[in-house]
Motif scaffolding. Sequence first.
Motif, short mmCIF file in Angstrom:
data_model
loop_
_atom_site.label_atom_id
_atom_site.label_comp_id
_atom_site.label_asym_id
_atom_site.label_seq_id
_atom_site.Cartn_x
_atom_site.Cartn_y
_atom_site.Cartn_z
N GLU A 30 0.64 -1.08 -0.08
CA GLU A 30 0.04 0.07 0.05
C GLU A 30 0.67 1.73 0.14
OE1 GLU A 30 -3.01 -0.10 -0.73
OE2 GLU A 30 -3.28 -1.98 -0.32
N VAL A 31 2.08 1.51 0.73
CA VAL A 31 2.73 2.66 0.72
C VAL A 31 4.17 2.32 0.87
CG1 VAL A 31 3.52 3.88 2.24
CG2 VAL A 31 1.04 3.90 2.49
N GLN A 32 4.92 2.31 0.16
CA GLN A 32 6.22 1.75 -0.21
C GLN A 32 7.15 2.03 1.29
OE1 GLN A 32 8.59 2.63 -4.00
NE2 GLN A 32 6.52 1.80 -4.43
N LEU A 33 8.12 1.41 1.30
CA LEU A 33 9.42 1.80 2.92
C LEU A 33 10.31 2.19 2.06
CD1 LEU A 33 9.08 1.40 5.71
CD2 LEU A 33 9.72 -0.92 5.94
N ARG A 34 11.24 2.72 2.91
CA ARG A 34 12.72 3.38 2.48
C ARG A 34 12.97 3.86 3.92
NH1 ARG A 34 15.90 7.19 2.10
NH2 ARG A 34 17.67 7.19 0.76
N LEU A 35 14.32 3.14 3.97
CA LEU A 35 15.19 3.33 5.34
C LEU A 35 16.71 2.98 4.74
CD1 LEU A 35 13.50 -0.18 7.39
CD2 LEU A 35 12.87 1.95 7.92
N SER A 36 16.90 4.35 5.53
CA SER A 36 18.51 4.86 5.96
C SER A 36 19.29 3.55 7.11
CB SER A 36 18.57 5.46 6.16
OG SER A 36 17.94 5.58 7.30
N TRP A 37 20.51 3.54 6.36
CA TRP A 37 20.96 2.22 7.88
C TRP A 37 20.83 3.04 8.62
CZ3 TRP A 37 22.95 -2.21 8.34
CH2 TRP A 37 23.77 -2.59 9.00
N GLU A 38 21.07 3.76 9.18
CA GLU A 38 20.74 4.81 11.17
C GLU A 38 18.40 3.94 11.19
OE1 GLU A 38 20.78 7.89 14.50
OE2 GLU A 38 20.97 8.33 11.93
N GLU A 39 18.04 4.31 10.36
CA GLU A 39 16.71 3.67 10.43
C GLU A 39 16.46 1.94 10.47
OE1 GLU A 39 14.18 7.39 8.58
OE2 GLU A 39 15.16 5.68 7.13
N PHE A 40 16.88 1.48 9.93
CA PHE A 40 17.23 -0.07 9.66
C PHE A 40 17.86 -1.10 10.85
CE2 PHE A 40 17.74 -4.61 8.81
CZ PHE A 40 16.96 -4.57 7.55
N SER A 41 19.27 0.20 11.46
CA SER A 41 20.10 -1.06 12.25
C SER A 41 19.44 -0.26 13.82
CB SER A 41 21.73 -0.42 11.78
OG SER A 41 21.41 0.66 12.24
N ASN A 42 18.15 0.46 13.31
CA ASN A 42 17.94 1.46 15.62
C ASN A 42 16.91 -0.08 14.90
OD1 ASN A 42 19.78 2.67 16.49
ND2 ASN A 42 18.92 4.23 15.33
N LEU A 43 15.79 -0.62 14.24
CA LEU A 43 14.95 -1.89 14.22
C LEU A 43 15.13 -2.42 15.02
CD1 LEU A 43 14.07 -2.29 10.70
CD2 LEU A 43 12.82 0.18 12.71
N PRO A 44 14.05 -3.07 15.81
CA PRO A 44 14.34 -4.36 16.88
C PRO A 44 14.83 -4.83 16.67
CG PRO A 44 11.86 -3.52 17.46
CD PRO A 44 12.70 -2.70 15.49
N GLN A 45 15.72 -5.96 16.73
CA GLN A 45 16.32 -7.06 16.55
C GLN A 45 16.23 -8.92 17.60
OE1 GLN A 45 20.63 -5.80 15.42
NE2 GLN A 45 19.84 -4.20 14.64
N THR A 46 16.56 -9.37 16.84
CA THR A 46 16.45 -10.52 17.79
C THR A 46 17.73 -12.29 17.04
OG1 THR A 46 14.14 -10.27 16.88
CG2 THR A 46 14.72 -12.80 17.77
N GLU A 47 17.65 -12.58 17.83
CA GLU A 47 18.98 -14.01 17.63
C GLU A 47 17.88 -15.23 17.40
OE1 GLU A 47 22.17 -12.94 18.12
OE2 GLU A 47 21.69 -10.77 17.85
#
Length: 200
Positions: free
Chosen positions: A54-71
Amino acid sequence: MGSNHRGEWERDMLAAGRLPPGQSLTLKSPVLHVGSVPIFRPGSWDFRVFGLVEVQLRLSWEEFSNLPQTELSADMHCVNGWSRFDNNWGGLLVTELMRRVKLRPEARHVMVHGENKYTANLPIADFLRPTTILALRHDGEPLTAEHGYPLRLVVPHLYAYKSVKWVRGIEFLDRESPGLWEFNGYHIYGDPFKEQRSSS
């Protein structure tokens, strides 16, 4: 590891249902890819989600690397015949990414876009599995450049040519379309437990 111990481990993994037919154990991290290793430039790097959304998503490196992460821990199986068990991956689960994306109803397939014009296709159900991860780390360390730094898709239940290195985008499609290796004769799906190595 001696050959006897390696053989025992392979038999144990086979008995446990973790070693696909035609595969052998490796403790190394083999390096296979198309083209040269790209140079990562964090200031200009971006990650896009596009196509049937519905809406395209574009993330910078800073934005992407600050998303919640999992192992998570997962095996990896290469179409060339090696398997590496118990890889520890750290990064963004695809299910977490998709909290930020609204798909259009006709979306059925995914084309994963990497550097060097590399592409790989996936049915949307496989992309959305809870074990599919956009990895930034392997075994507790940042990915090395030759293994996909800064970002690699990992799809543990399919051959590793689906686990695209240097990922830059995810495109949603309404039909199946072959990626680079699928177009050149690799199996369109790539299930290691069915030995789906080639389209023939």
